[in-house]
Design an enzyme around this catalytic site. Structure first.
Site, PDB file in Angstrom:
ATOM      1  N   SER A  66     -19.682   2.317  20.285  1.00 43.67           N
ATOM      2  CA  SER A  66     -20.669   0.681  20.967  1.00 43.67           C
ATOM      3  C   SER A  66     -22.049   0.228  20.418  1.00 43.67           C
ATOM      4  O   SER A  66     -21.985  -1.226  21.355  1.00 43.67           O
ATOM      5  CB  SER A  66     -20.233   0.965  21.907  1.00 43.67           C
ATOM      6  OG  SER A  66     -18.997   0.841  22.384  1.00 43.67           O
ATOM      7  N   LYS A  69     -21.487  -3.585  19.273  1.00 45.92           N
ATOM      8  CA  LYS A  69     -21.355  -4.474  20.328  1.00 45.92           C
ATOM      9  C   LYS A  69     -22.727  -5.758  20.229  1.00 45.92           C
ATOM     10  O   LYS A  69     -22.916  -7.052  20.343  1.00 45.92           O
ATOM     11  CB  LYS A  69     -21.311  -4.443  21.714  1.00 45.92           C
ATOM     12  CG  LYS A  69     -19.779  -2.996  21.817  1.00 45.92           C
ATOM     13  CD  LYS A  69     -19.487  -2.967  23.351  1.00 45.92           C
ATOM     14  CE  LYS A  69     -18.082  -1.604  23.049  1.00 45.92           C
ATOM     15  NZ  LYS A  69     -17.935  -1.729  23.704  1.00 45.92           N
ATOM     16  N   SER A 130     -21.578  -2.661  27.998  1.00 40.94           N
ATOM     17  CA  SER A 130     -19.782  -2.402  26.629  1.00 40.94           C
ATOM     18  C   SER A 130     -18.767  -2.288  27.143  1.00 40.94           C
ATOM     19  O   SER A 130     -18.276  -1.615  26.931  1.00 40.94           O
ATOM     20  CB  SER A 130     -20.383  -0.516  26.662  1.00 40.94           C
ATOM     21  OG  SER A 130     -20.484  -0.555  25.488  1.00 40.94           O
ATOM     22  N   GLU A 166     -12.916  -2.377  17.845  1.00 39.33           N
ATOM     23  CA  GLU A 166     -12.466  -1.161  19.238  1.00 39.33           C
ATOM     24  C   GLU A 166     -11.281  -0.646  19.318  1.00 39.33           C
ATOM     25  O   GLU A 166     -11.223   0.707  19.749  1.00 39.33           O
ATOM     26  CB  GLU A 166     -13.071  -1.442  20.904  1.00 39.33           C
ATOM     27  CG  GLU A 166     -14.594  -1.945  21.035  1.00 39.33           C
ATOM     28  CD  GLU A 166     -15.344  -0.129  21.226  1.00 39.33           C
ATOM     29  OE1 GLU A 166     -14.228   0.567  20.899  1.00 39.33           O
ATOM     30  OE2 GLU A 166     -16.680  -0.030  21.124  1.00 39.33           O
TER      31      GLU A 166
END
Length: 299
Positions: A66, A69, A130, A166
């Site tokens: 993550s 991101k 997140s 994701e």
């Protein structure tokens, strides 16, 4: 893809006595900390005031999870700076955009979808919380992972590779490793955020505030430093397989002390046989060593 290592590839150790604290470099102190850790660990640290840098496996490839991101948010903010989008723009979020099986505070807030959500809020949720649904919405908005890569290539950064979203990462163990960066490259991104050289002041301030509001994984960079320090960061966490190997436990960020000093730090713990508490403590203890070395010293 990173190859698993049952020992940190650099054997380092941490000094525990005051005498060591006066004579050992930061790299030597980190040396002791990593001894016998059953993981591959990459570290990069940079102090903005002294210009000193420390790197351990700094140019090796590590899975981002993550952490990517943050890079996606930067690419979107760059499009906002160019006038393609605006922070106040409302994005129509459909029910199918809110992924049912992935972590998503945005989905929890809008369980039925069909909502017009400000782009600023989607970015804040993606970076600070997140949010996986928010991440996918931003990728679709900007035109996919290739646009994020193109943005960073144009900025002169080669050691960033983002290939999957994701949802794809969660479907296949090996896909977790397709989005990678190096610890040094992660710190270079943080330096660009800090210097406001890549985004406008408005976008840079917005991104900083979103990172400073991060609510995930508080036991990593933030876990062992004074509570009055300001931390703007982005975390990433991989899955653990049946052999007990955790793909990644990551955190990258900028730490600011009350005395006005700052440093950037990236720690990537990959292919780890340690438990989550140990992995997070490694990141926390490395950050504390850097804090004591850079932000409380008299130099």
């Amino acid at each position: 893809m990173l190859k698993h290592s049952f020992l940190a590839s650099a054997l380092f150790s941490l000094a525990t006595s005051p005498a060591f604290a006066q004579t050992e470099s930061l790299e030597q102190r980190i040396n002791r900390l990593l001894v016998a850790k059953k993981a591959t660990i990459g570290i990069s640290i940079y102090c903005f005031e002294t210009k000193e840098a420390v790197s351990i496996n700094g140019n090796e490839h590590f899975p981002m999870l993550s952490v990517f991101k943050l890079h996606i948010a930067m690419a979107v903010l760059n499009e906002i700076d160019k006038g393609r989008f605006s922070l106040n723009q409302r994005i129509h979020v459909k029910p199918e955009d809110l992924l049912p099986d992935l972590f998503s505070p945005l989905r929890d807030e809008y369980p039925n979808g069909n909502a017009k959500i400000p782009l600023a809020k989607i970015i804040e949720y993606t970076v600070g919380k997140s949010d996986n649904s928010g991440c996918e919405i931003l990728l679709e908005l900007i035109g996919g992972t290739q646009m994020v890569n193109k943005y960073f290539r144009k900025a002169g950064m080669k050691d960033i590779c983002i290939q999957v979203n994701e949802e794809e990462m969660h479907k296949n163990w090996n896909d977790q490793f397709l989005n990678w960066t190096t610890p040094v490259s992660a710190v270079e991104v943080l330096k660009l955020i800090y210097s406001r050289k890549l985004l406008s002041k408005t976008s840079s301030d917005f991104l900083w505030n979103s990172m400073a509001a991060t609510s995930t994984a508080g036991k990593r960079i933030k876990g062992n430093i004074p509570v009055d320090a300001v931390v703007a960061h982005k975390t990433g966490t991989g899955r653990t397989n049946q052999q007990g190997i955790t793909a990644a436990v990551n955190d990258i960020g900028i730490v600011a002390s009350p005395n006005g000093r700052h440093f950037a730090v990236s720690v990537f713990v990959a292919n780890s046989l340690e438990n989550i508490e140990t992995n997070e403590k490694v990141i926390a203890d490395i950050t504390r060593l850097a804090y004591d070395y850079f932000l409380t010293s008299s130099k």
